[in-house]
Enzyme design. Structure first.
Site, PDB file in Angstrom:
ATOM      1  N   GLY A 109      35.534  44.184  60.774  1.00  0.00           N
ATOM      2  CA  GLY A 109      34.794  43.090  60.159  1.00  0.00           C
ATOM      3  C   GLY A 109      35.695  41.934  59.800  1.00  0.00           C
ATOM      4  N   GLY A 129      43.700  42.354  61.236  1.00  0.00           N
ATOM      5  CA  GLY A 129      44.377  43.654  61.151  1.00  0.00           C
ATOM      6  C   GLY A 129      45.065  43.985  59.844  1.00  0.00           C
ATOM      7  CD  GLU A 177      35.016  38.940  67.026  1.00  0.00           C
ATOM      8  OE1 GLU A 177      34.911  37.941  67.759  1.00  0.00           O
ATOM      9  OE2 GLU A 177      34.725  40.088  67.397  1.00  0.00           O
ATOM     10  CG  HIS A 189      31.829  40.596  62.759  1.00  0.00           C
ATOM     11  ND1 HIS A 189      30.709  41.170  63.335  1.00  0.00           N
ATOM     12  CD2 HIS A 189      32.890  41.189  63.352  1.00  0.00           C
ATOM     13  CE1 HIS A 189      31.089  42.056  64.225  1.00  0.00           C
ATOM     14  NE2 HIS A 189      32.412  42.090  64.250  1.00  0.00           N
ATOM     15  CG  HIS A 224      32.116  46.853  62.850  1.00  0.00           C
ATOM     16  ND1 HIS A 224      33.334  47.222  63.368  1.00  0.00           N
ATOM     17  CD2 HIS A 224      31.872  45.619  63.356  1.00  0.00           C
ATOM     18  CE1 HIS A 224      33.807  46.271  64.150  1.00  0.00           C
ATOM     19  NE2 HIS A 224      32.936  45.273  64.150  1.00  0.00           N
TER      20      HIS A 224
HETATM   21 ZN   LIG Z   1      33.526  43.561  65.160  1.00  0.00          ZN
END
Ligand SMILES: [Zn+2]
Length: 217
Positions: free
Chosen positions: A27, A43, A73, A92, A94
């Site tokens: 995310g 990361g 992203e 964003h 998951h």
């Molecule tokens: Zn993703």
């Protein structure tokens, strides 16, 4: 935004994890301010972040030197801000039930009064494109103006809002509704709200809900 946007992003990222909307390093979140875009780094575990780890980016995507590397992203986030100037935060994540729909390549139909009141319709599922790709960024950007929540096939969820809290609230609503929808579908036929009913609910909430200017919960 009165709070430091960098601290707001860290708090928002921790809220995403606490509410089960994402896990591990997955995310990413961003906010737009008059100074530009702020986005979570690539990361790094959310619970290790300090304000110096949050990356400042120009609206054109220029990252000033000496900073962490931004989320992969980044172009998806920048595309959302370019596509709709009312968007000031992008999330964003998951979430498990949304990913179940994403694995099926299905959107979330408008199946509850809450979803209708918030979105006025369904959450679409966009065709698969690899994470971090320009194709994914372009696809999300072209959908986000009409759909502030979109499911990414075989991947996850993107939501947009006027505040970071609103974008996270929307992600939570979509995930909880997806969970209920999948449970209901396993038991029988799910009834979708007709389009005109969903739009009427959305108008009602915009005009009547809350104390003025608040987001429905
Ligand atoms: Zn993703």
């Amino acid at each position: 935004m009165s709070q430091d946007p960098r601290q707001a992003l860290i708090d928002g990222a921790l809220r995403l994890v606490a509410q089960g909307l994402t896990a591990g390093l997955s995310g990413n979140l961003s906010v737009a301010t008059a100074e530009g875009i702020w986005i979570t780094p690539s990361g790094l575990a959310y619970d290790t972040l300090s304000v110096e780890d949050i990356v400042a980016v120009s609206r054109e995507g220029t990252v000033a030197p000496g900073q962490r590397r931004p989320s992969v992203e980044l172009s998806m986030h920048l595309g959302c801000y370019r596509a709709d100037h009312t968007v000031l935060a992008v999330v964003h994540a998951h979430p498990t039930s949304v990913i179940a729909l994403a694995m099926l390549g299905e959107g979330l139909p408008c199946v509850t009064d809450s979803l209708a009141g918030t979105l006025g319709g369904a959450v679409p599922c966009l065709p698969y494109e690899p994470s971090g790709s320009t194709a994914l960024a372009d696809q999300v950007a072209s959908a986000i103006g009409a759909h502030p929540a979109v499911i990414l096939a075989s991947h996850g969820l993107v939501t947009a809002g006027r505040t970071l809290d609103a974008a996270i609230d929307l992600a939570l609503l979509v995930e909880r509704t997806a969970t209920s929808y999948l449970l209901a579908r396993a038991c029988g036929t799910v009834h979708e709200l007709p389009n005109e009913v969903a739009l009427a609910r959305r108008r009602f909430v915009q005009e009547r809900y809350g104390q003025g200017g608040s987001t429905p919960k």
